[in-house]
Design an enzyme around this catalytic site. Structure first.
Site, mmCIF file in Angstrom:
data_model
loop_
_atom_site.group_PDB
_atom_site.id
_atom_site.type_symbol
_atom_site.label_atom_id
_atom_site.label_comp_id
_atom_site.label_asym_id
_atom_site.label_seq_id
_atom_site.Cartn_x
_atom_site.Cartn_y
_atom_site.Cartn_z
ATOM 1 C CB SER A 119 -28.512 -31.117 -57.296
ATOM 2 O OG SER A 119 -27.885 -31.259 -56.050
ATOM 3 C CG HIS A 140 -31.913 -29.202 -60.678
ATOM 4 N ND1 HIS A 140 -31.694 -30.531 -60.915
ATOM 5 C CD2 HIS A 140 -30.699 -28.685 -60.345
ATOM 6 C CE1 HIS A 140 -30.415 -30.809 -60.739
ATOM 7 N NE2 HIS A 140 -29.790 -29.703 -60.395
ATOM 8 C CD GLU A 152 -34.038 -32.923 -62.985
ATOM 9 O OE1 GLU A 152 -33.997 -34.113 -63.302
ATOM 10 O OE2 GLU A 152 -33.497 -32.498 -61.933
ATOM 11 C CG ASN A 190 -28.420 -34.922 -59.879
ATOM 12 O OD1 ASN A 190 -27.484 -35.065 -60.670
ATOM 13 N ND2 ASN A 190 -28.756 -33.750 -59.385
HETATM 14 N N1 CAA Z 1 -20.047 -21.496 -68.981
HETATM 15 C C1 CAA Z 1 -20.600 -21.028 -70.096
HETATM 16 N N2 CAA Z 1 -20.339 -21.530 -71.337
HETATM 17 C C2 CAA Z 1 -19.448 -22.518 -71.393
HETATM 18 C C3 CAA Z 1 -18.822 -23.048 -70.265
HETATM 19 C C4 CAA Z 1 -19.145 -22.487 -69.015
HETATM 20 N N3 CAA Z 1 -18.623 -22.926 -67.857
HETATM 21 N N4 CAA Z 1 -17.996 -24.048 -70.649
HETATM 22 C C5 CAA Z 1 -18.097 -24.124 -71.991
HETATM 23 N N5 CAA Z 1 -18.975 -23.219 -72.434
HETATM 24 C C6 CAA Z 1 -19.403 -22.989 -73.826
HETATM 25 C C7 CAA Z 1 -18.238 -22.501 -74.674
HETATM 26 O O1 CAA Z 1 -18.122 -21.098 -74.587
HETATM 27 C C8 CAA Z 1 -18.638 -22.985 -76.040
HETATM 28 O O2 CAA Z 1 -19.591 -22.095 -76.589
HETATM 29 P P1 CAA Z 1 -19.694 -21.882 -78.199
HETATM 30 O O3 CAA Z 1 -20.049 -23.220 -78.796
HETATM 31 O O4 CAA Z 1 -20.776 -20.880 -78.351
HETATM 32 O O5 CAA Z 1 -18.362 -21.390 -78.641
HETATM 33 C C9 CAA Z 1 -19.379 -24.306 -75.764
HETATM 34 O O6 CAA Z 1 -19.789 -24.244 -74.386
HETATM 35 C C10 CAA Z 1 -18.465 -25.494 -75.986
HETATM 36 O O7 CAA Z 1 -17.335 -25.311 -75.135
HETATM 37 P P2 CAA Z 1 -15.864 -25.823 -75.488
HETATM 38 O O8 CAA Z 1 -15.708 -25.914 -76.952
HETATM 39 O O9 CAA Z 1 -14.892 -24.994 -74.710
HETATM 40 O O10 CAA Z 1 -15.765 -27.248 -74.804
HETATM 41 P P3 CAA Z 1 -16.608 -28.531 -75.024
HETATM 42 O O11 CAA Z 1 -17.036 -28.726 -76.423
HETATM 43 O O12 CAA Z 1 -15.827 -29.570 -74.331
HETATM 44 O O13 CAA Z 1 -17.965 -28.269 -74.175
HETATM 45 C C11 CAA Z 1 -19.225 -28.518 -72.212
HETATM 46 C C12 CAA Z 1 -17.935 -27.996 -72.828
HETATM 47 C C13 CAA Z 1 -20.414 -27.760 -72.811
HETATM 48 C C14 CAA Z 1 -19.162 -28.269 -70.731
HETATM 49 C C15 CAA Z 1 -19.352 -30.025 -72.573
HETATM 50 O O14 CAA Z 1 -18.219 -30.687 -72.144
HETATM 51 C C16 CAA Z 1 -20.559 -30.681 -71.963
HETATM 52 O O15 CAA Z 1 -21.687 -30.556 -72.442
HETATM 53 N N6 CAA Z 1 -20.334 -31.410 -70.862
HETATM 54 C C17 CAA Z 1 -21.372 -32.120 -70.135
HETATM 55 C C18 CAA Z 1 -21.928 -31.226 -69.111
HETATM 56 C C19 CAA Z 1 -22.928 -31.913 -68.267
HETATM 57 O O16 CAA Z 1 -23.213 -33.078 -68.376
HETATM 58 N N7 CAA Z 1 -23.516 -31.143 -67.357
HETATM 59 C C20 CAA Z 1 -24.473 -31.653 -66.419
HETATM 60 C C21 CAA Z 1 -23.806 -31.832 -65.107
HETATM 61 S S1 CAA Z 1 -24.898 -32.518 -63.930
HETATM 62 C C22 CAA Z 1 -25.664 -31.207 -63.264
HETATM 63 O O17 CAA Z 1 -25.400 -30.072 -63.511
HETATM 64 C C23 CAA Z 1 -26.752 -31.553 -62.344
HETATM 65 C C24 CAA Z 1 -26.456 -31.476 -60.928
HETATM 66 O O18 CAA Z 1 -27.381 -31.256 -60.180
HETATM 67 C C25 CAA Z 1 -25.136 -31.827 -60.389
#
Ligand code: CAA
Length: 285
Positions: A119, A140, A152, A190
């Site tokens: 990351s 990434h 990325e 990030n």
């Molecule tokens: N794995 C796989 N699928 C997942 C999941 C997981 N851990 N969590 C949720 N989902 C799927 C669900 O199955 C659902 O799929 P469908 O629409 O097909 O039914 C969909 O995502 C929506 O899930 P929920 O309805 O349960 O919950 P939600 O609407 O709150 O969405 C989320 C969950 C997709 C995680 C949403 O909260 C989101 O987009 N969050 C932001 C995530 C984000 O910003 N990620 C980047 C982090 S930074 C990073 O990764 C970089 C780094 O280097 C640190």
């Protein structure tokens, strides 16, 4: 160069997600972990998510079985011997990543591309553990990998055009939109996201607002899917601290200084969802 067989080193949340999207895209995948228990947990994560997709009728039971049949789990890195691309998704330790890259360089065929899912760490610093600098790049992914559309693509000064093109084609084949970035600390996302998360902690420390109100402000005011504290809990307090520290050490940019509260949470083991407690409580009652 055509990528047919993909290796993934590390089957934690990120590694398992990468294995899943590769197998779903039709690649043969070798997934490795350091022991059977961690391998079982990683493959179990994939099984759970695919079962949810079956119950939501997004895929059939036969699709699930075909996807899983394309995945070979192993605790022996020598099983990467026929891979065209290997992506490491181990913990963010440069020492460990260099060891992994050195081992992969010896095991993988000469044409194989070696990639890191890091990351924030320098990809070139990992690449120098190999004798194939031109075939190393960063790919990434974002958490949760099956959901997040972005990859990325990180080129070092030594990555060849051929490697970058193959990396881009691979990421697009697994359904991701690719953005290209230089091998600089934090890359794009990030570098922008971490100061925002740390600033949220700073205003919480100052008592500007309650964490729930800060989260709601960012969710409803900016249409972010999660507010900063829920996002820190998802990404992991340890991961956020690690990235902040890594970028600060490289840049000395004060935006990346870790606020005291976050440091203390890290010390207490309040790492977010994965530990059951972070800014919010995730213990099952
Ligand atoms: N794995 C796989 N699928 C997942 C999941 C997981 N851990 N969590 C949720 N989902 C799927 C669900 O199955 C659902 O799929 P469908 O629409 O097909 O039914 C969909 O995502 C929506 O899930 P929920 O309805 O349960 O919950 P939600 O609407 O709150 O969405 C989320 C969950 C997709 C995680 C949403 O909260 C989101 O987009 N969050 C932001 C995530 C984000 O910003 N990620 C980047 C982090 S930074 C990073 O990764 C970089 C780094 O280097 C640190």
């Amino acid at each position: 160069m055509e990528i047919k067989k993909v290796g993934v080193v590390g089957c934690g949340a990120m590694g398992a997600g990468i294995v899943q999207v590769c197998a779903q895209a039709g690649f043969q995948v070798v997934a490795s972990e350091i022991n059977d228990a961690l391998l079982k947990r990683g493959l179990g994560l994939i099984d759970t998510l695919l079962s949810k997709d079956v119950s939501k009728q997004k895929i059939t039971q036969a699709d699930k079985e075909a996807i899983q049949a394309r995945i070979k789990g192993t605790t022996d890195m020598k099983d990467f011997v026929e891979c065209d691309l290997v992506i490491e998704a181990v913990i963010e330790s440069m020492e460990l990543k260099r060891k992994v890259f050195g081992d992969l360089d010896k095991i993988c065929p000469p044409h194989a591309i070696l990639a890191s899912n890091s990351s924030s760490l320098s990809i070139l610093d990992m690449a120098i553990a190999t004798k194939r600098l031109d075939k190393v790049l960063g790919i990434h992914f974002f958490n949760p990998v099956p959901v997040m559309k972005l990859v990325e693509l990180i080129r070092t000064i030594a990555t060849s055009d051929e490697t970058a093109d193959a990396g881009r084609q691979f990421a697009e084949k697994v359904g991701k939109t690719v953005v290209a970035a230089k091998d600089t600390p934090g890359f794009i996302v990030n570098y922008l996201m971490i100061p925002q998360l740390l600033n949220a902690v700073r205003i919480l420390e100052k008592g500007v607002a309650a964490k729930e109100d800060i989260d709601n402000a960012m969710k409803l005011g900016l249409n972010h899917p999660l507010g900063p504290f829920a996002l820190i809990d998802l990404v992991g307090v340890d991961v956020v601290c690690f990235i902040a520290k890594a970028v600060y050490e490289e840049t000395k940019d004060p935006q990346f200084i870790i606020p005291t509260l976050l440091q203390k949470m890290f010390t207490a083991g309040w790492l977010g969802r994965k530990s059951g407690k972070g800014f919010y409580d995730y213990q099952k009652s």
